[in-house]
Design a protein around this motif. Sequence first.
Motif, mmCIF file in Angstrom:
data_model
loop_
_atom_site.group_PDB
_atom_site.id
_atom_site.type_symbol
_atom_site.label_atom_id
_atom_site.label_comp_id
_atom_site.label_asym_id
_atom_site.label_seq_id
_atom_site.Cartn_x
_atom_site.Cartn_y
_atom_site.Cartn_z
ATOM 1 N N GLU A 107 -4.837 -49.902 -42.054
ATOM 2 C CA GLU A 107 -4.639 -48.250 -41.742
ATOM 3 C C GLU A 107 -4.176 -48.410 -40.347
ATOM 4 O OE1 GLU A 107 -7.983 -45.907 -42.313
ATOM 5 O OE2 GLU A 107 -8.656 -46.560 -44.054
ATOM 6 N N SER A 108 -2.858 -47.365 -40.087
ATOM 7 C CA SER A 108 -2.400 -47.548 -39.006
ATOM 8 C C SER A 108 -3.197 -46.679 -37.780
ATOM 9 C CB SER A 108 -1.156 -46.588 -39.191
ATOM 10 O OG SER A 108 -0.325 -46.731 -37.772
ATOM 11 N N TRP A 109 -2.902 -47.005 -36.639
ATOM 12 C CA TRP A 109 -3.527 -46.279 -35.371
ATOM 13 C C TRP A 109 -2.866 -44.984 -35.493
ATOM 14 C CZ3 TRP A 109 -0.350 -43.911 -31.762
ATOM 15 C CH2 TRP A 109 0.951 -44.354 -31.982
ATOM 16 N N LYS A 110 -1.729 -44.463 -35.883
ATOM 17 C CA LYS A 110 -1.098 -43.325 -36.195
ATOM 18 C C LYS A 110 -1.962 -42.302 -36.784
ATOM 19 C CE LYS A 110 3.579 -45.598 -35.911
ATOM 20 N NZ LYS A 110 4.628 -45.612 -36.657
ATOM 21 N N VAL A 111 -2.778 -42.760 -37.765
ATOM 22 C CA VAL A 111 -3.881 -41.586 -38.122
ATOM 23 C C VAL A 111 -4.580 -40.975 -37.224
ATOM 24 C CG1 VAL A 111 -5.840 -41.254 -39.767
ATOM 25 C CG2 VAL A 111 -3.876 -42.826 -40.361
ATOM 26 N N TRP A 112 -5.040 -41.680 -36.236
ATOM 27 C CA TRP A 112 -5.872 -41.342 -34.858
ATOM 28 C C TRP A 112 -5.089 -40.099 -34.391
ATOM 29 C CZ3 TRP A 112 -3.746 -41.901 -29.867
ATOM 30 C CH2 TRP A 112 -4.971 -41.696 -28.790
ATOM 31 N N LYS A 113 -3.683 -40.303 -33.987
ATOM 32 C CA LYS A 113 -2.749 -39.252 -33.366
ATOM 33 C C LYS A 113 -2.528 -38.113 -34.377
ATOM 34 C CE LYS A 113 1.793 -39.138 -31.329
ATOM 35 N NZ LYS A 113 3.184 -39.847 -31.119
ATOM 36 N N GLU A 114 -2.394 -38.448 -35.675
ATOM 37 C CA GLU A 114 -2.200 -37.121 -36.555
ATOM 38 C C GLU A 114 -3.500 -36.583 -36.774
ATOM 39 O OE1 GLU A 114 -1.381 -39.403 -40.113
ATOM 40 O OE2 GLU A 114 0.675 -40.002 -39.456
ATOM 41 N N GLU A 115 -4.598 -36.989 -36.523
ATOM 42 C CA GLU A 115 -5.978 -36.296 -36.746
ATOM 43 C C GLU A 115 -6.275 -35.664 -35.280
ATOM 44 O OE1 GLU A 115 -8.504 -39.098 -38.520
ATOM 45 O OE2 GLU A 115 -7.735 -38.681 -40.550
ATOM 46 N N ALA A 116 -5.556 -35.924 -34.329
ATOM 47 C CA ALA A 116 -5.962 -35.586 -33.074
ATOM 48 C C ALA A 116 -7.156 -36.129 -32.766
ATOM 49 C CB ALA A 116 -5.762 -34.226 -32.576
ATOM 50 N N ALA A 117 -7.705 -37.203 -32.920
ATOM 51 C CA ALA A 117 -9.012 -37.745 -32.574
ATOM 52 C C ALA A 117 -9.252 -38.323 -31.177
ATOM 53 C CB ALA A 117 -9.232 -38.866 -34.077
ATOM 54 N N TRP A 118 -8.673 -37.717 -30.125
ATOM 55 C CA TRP A 118 -8.732 -37.999 -29.061
ATOM 56 C C TRP A 118 -10.041 -38.802 -28.130
ATOM 57 C CZ3 TRP A 118 -4.161 -38.267 -29.895
ATOM 58 C CH2 TRP A 118 -3.028 -37.094 -30.248
ATOM 59 N N HIS A 119 -11.165 -38.047 -28.765
ATOM 60 C CA HIS A 119 -12.507 -38.674 -28.339
ATOM 61 C C HIS A 119 -12.931 -39.801 -28.833
ATOM 62 C CE1 HIS A 119 -13.236 -36.681 -32.356
ATOM 63 N NE2 HIS A 119 -14.355 -37.469 -32.229
ATOM 64 N N GLN A 120 -11.869 -40.656 -29.839
ATOM 65 C CA GLN A 120 -12.508 -41.835 -30.360
ATOM 66 C C GLN A 120 -11.334 -42.874 -29.822
ATOM 67 O OE1 GLN A 120 -12.273 -41.340 -34.708
ATOM 68 N NE2 GLN A 120 -13.925 -39.939 -34.608
ATOM 69 N N ARG A 121 -11.693 -43.931 -29.624
ATOM 70 C CA ARG A 121 -11.167 -45.151 -29.013
ATOM 71 C C ARG A 121 -10.240 -45.918 -29.946
ATOM 72 N NH1 ARG A 121 -14.559 -48.929 -25.473
ATOM 73 N NH2 ARG A 121 -12.421 -49.402 -24.918
ATOM 74 N N VAL A 122 -8.931 -46.201 -29.467
ATOM 75 C CA VAL A 122 -8.089 -46.946 -30.256
ATOM 76 C C VAL A 122 -6.915 -47.505 -29.428
ATOM 77 C CG1 VAL A 122 -6.361 -45.116 -31.054
ATOM 78 C CG2 VAL A 122 -6.885 -47.158 -32.492
ATOM 79 N N VAL A 123 -6.714 -48.496 -29.739
ATOM 80 C CA VAL A 123 -5.160 -49.070 -28.857
ATOM 81 C C VAL A 123 -4.010 -48.909 -29.639
ATOM 82 C CG1 VAL A 123 -4.289 -51.150 -27.590
ATOM 83 C CG2 VAL A 123 -6.726 -50.741 -28.007
ATOM 84 N N PRO A 124 -3.144 -48.018 -29.258
ATOM 85 C CA PRO A 124 -1.867 -47.612 -29.974
ATOM 86 C C PRO A 124 -1.021 -48.716 -29.990
ATOM 87 C CG PRO A 124 -2.591 -45.862 -28.453
ATOM 88 C CD PRO A 124 -3.539 -46.951 -28.134
ATOM 89 N N TYR A 125 -0.246 -49.072 -31.101
ATOM 90 C CA TYR A 125 0.725 -50.066 -31.285
ATOM 91 C C TYR A 125 0.140 -51.681 -31.467
ATOM 92 C CZ TYR A 125 3.890 -46.142 -30.210
ATOM 93 O OH TYR A 125 4.550 -45.061 -30.470
ATOM 94 N N VAL A 126 -1.285 -51.674 -31.184
ATOM 95 C CA VAL A 126 -1.926 -53.037 -30.927
ATOM 96 C C VAL A 126 -3.048 -53.201 -31.952
ATOM 97 C CG1 VAL A 126 -2.789 -54.483 -29.531
ATOM 98 C CG2 VAL A 126 -1.138 -53.081 -28.448
ATOM 99 N N GLU A 127 -3.648 -51.964 -32.353
ATOM 100 C CA GLU A 127 -4.789 -51.812 -33.129
ATOM 101 C C GLU A 127 -4.314 -51.508 -34.443
ATOM 102 O OE1 GLU A 127 -9.598 -50.897 -32.956
ATOM 103 O OE2 GLU A 127 -8.144 -50.283 -31.496
ATOM 104 N N THR A 128 -5.102 -52.051 -35.626
ATOM 105 C CA THR A 128 -5.139 -51.491 -36.836
ATOM 106 C C THR A 128 -6.493 -51.731 -37.481
ATOM 107 O OG1 THR A 128 -3.949 -51.752 -38.843
ATOM 108 C CG2 THR A 128 -4.265 -53.876 -38.033
ATOM 109 N N GLY A 129 -6.805 -51.097 -38.584
ATOM 110 C CA GLY A 129 -8.033 -51.119 -39.275
ATOM 111 C C GLY A 129 -7.841 -51.674 -40.826
ATOM 112 N N TYR A 130 -8.851 -52.388 -41.347
ATOM 113 C CA TYR A 130 -8.954 -52.705 -42.756
ATOM 114 C C TYR A 130 -10.152 -52.116 -43.343
ATOM 115 C CZ TYR A 130 -8.633 -55.928 -46.762
ATOM 116 O OH TYR A 130 -8.588 -56.606 -48.103
#
Length: 153
Positions: A107-130
């Motif tokens: 799952e891409s970090w871009k979902v964080w951006k699309e969902e505007a989940a700004w209160h949650q932590r992610v490292v754009p372009y570097v972190e991904t999830g399985y």
Amino acid sequence: MKIEHHEELFPYLKGKVFHVTPSVNMQAIRDAGALFPNHHLNQPSRFGNTENGFFRLRGCVSFFDYRGFGTLEWKEHAYKCLPTMFLKRNNPITILFLCESQFHKLESWKVWKEEAAWHQRVVPYVETGYKGRVSLEFIIEELGVESDNNYQV
């Protein structure tokens, strides 16, 4: 392998997707046969406060995604969370490399951006999830890393 500085690892990491864990966790991981999401914060994270971690809250195992290694976006964000963040003398880490056949499940970090989940932590372009457990059959390589330094590398 032994390193003195985090950049010594980059040739081994570029273009790859990998999970980092303290080496002391490896026996439990092997016994379980998989990496599991830390959804209920059963394991303390060495990467800081993950209480509001985007991928953790989605039931994912977090991975570093160095497929974009060297790009401007990667350079902008990579140093916010290095794989060697908690590597110190007498505290080795193990890097577990995910096989390419599983990349489609990431799952891409871009979902964080699309969902505007700004209160949650992610490292754009570097972190991904399985999503869900990651069987060790999908880990193609294991790299143990040590340091003689007293400081974080």
